[in-house]
Design a protein around this motif. Structure first.
Motif, mmCIF file in Angstrom:
data_model
loop_
_atom_site.group_PDB
_atom_site.id
_atom_site.type_symbol
_atom_site.label_atom_id
_atom_site.label_comp_id
_atom_site.label_asym_id
_atom_site.label_seq_id
_atom_site.Cartn_x
_atom_site.Cartn_y
_atom_site.Cartn_z
ATOM 1 N N LYS A 33 0.866 -1.175 0.000
ATOM 2 C CA LYS A 33 0.000 0.000 0.000
ATOM 3 C C LYS A 33 0.904 1.226 0.000
ATOM 4 O O LYS A 33 1.751 1.382 0.874
ATOM 5 C CB LYS A 33 -0.913 0.016 1.224
ATOM 6 C CG LYS A 33 -1.804 1.247 1.278
ATOM 7 C CD LYS A 33 -2.701 1.230 2.499
ATOM 8 C CE LYS A 33 -3.566 2.474 2.530
ATOM 9 N NZ LYS A 33 -4.449 2.499 3.688
ATOM 10 N N SER A 58 0.861 5.511 -0.414
ATOM 11 C CA SER A 58 0.065 6.742 -0.426
ATOM 12 C C SER A 58 0.977 7.923 -0.716
ATOM 13 O O SER A 58 2.095 7.994 -0.202
ATOM 14 C CB SER A 58 -0.608 6.976 0.920
ATOM 15 O OG SER A 58 -1.536 5.970 1.187
ATOM 16 N N THR A 66 -3.822 6.950 -3.337
ATOM 17 C CA THR A 66 -3.373 5.702 -2.711
ATOM 18 C C THR A 66 -3.445 4.567 -3.717
ATOM 19 O O THR A 66 -4.379 4.486 -4.507
ATOM 20 C CB THR A 66 -4.273 5.368 -1.498
ATOM 21 O OG1 THR A 66 -4.255 6.469 -0.603
ATOM 22 C CG2 THR A 66 -3.790 4.136 -0.781
#
Length: 145
Positions: free
Chosen positions: A86, A88, A113
């Motif tokens: 992940k 961002s 994101t």
């Protein structure tokens, strides 16, 4: 009777006029590989005129509005657990806006994101998003109006 009617309506018409603005210039000293300075200034001028026109009139000889792009930042954070990732990136734009004889410093933020499995980012960096940049600028301008 006509003179009386004109005298009664004249103050109402004068007071009903909205302020009129003109975006005189947008400048930046921020250097970016992803977007040229010319595109930054042109895009911000268009957004500024669009947002101002929602509340006020635009005219050539109106109250001057000037914008200085003070900074553009795009810090990135991320987490990786095995093949899952992940990432961002928060785009932060700081503007100085000269309007109605005041200097207003505003900051706009927008976030993008990416969540994926087996993601392959170039140089472990998420690319700079022009849409996210435009969103951050719009949020900054809307704060002052």
């Amino acid at each position: 009777m006509k003179k009386l009617l004109i005298l009664l309506l004249l103050p109402t018409l004068l007071l009903a006029q909205k302020d009129c603005y003109s975006v005189k210039g947008v400048t930046t000293t921020v250097e970016m590989e992803e977007i040229s300075q010319r595109r930054i200034t042109f895009g911000i001028k268009q957004m500024m005129e669009d947002i101002i026109s929602d509340k006020y009139d635009l005219c050539m000889d109106g109250n001057p509005v000037e914008v200085i792009v003070q900074s553009i930042e795009a810090p990135q954070t991320g987490i990786q657990i095995g093949p899952w990732t992940k990432v961002s990136k928060k785009t932060i734009v700081t503007l100085l806006i000269y309007m109605d004889g005041k200097v207003i410093e505003v900051e706009g933020k927008a976030k993008s994101t990416v969540e994926a499995t087996f993601i392959d980012l170039q140089n472990d960096e998420m690319p700079f998003g022009k849409t996210t940049f435009a969103s951050a600028v719009k949020k900054a301008i809307e704060k002052i109006l």
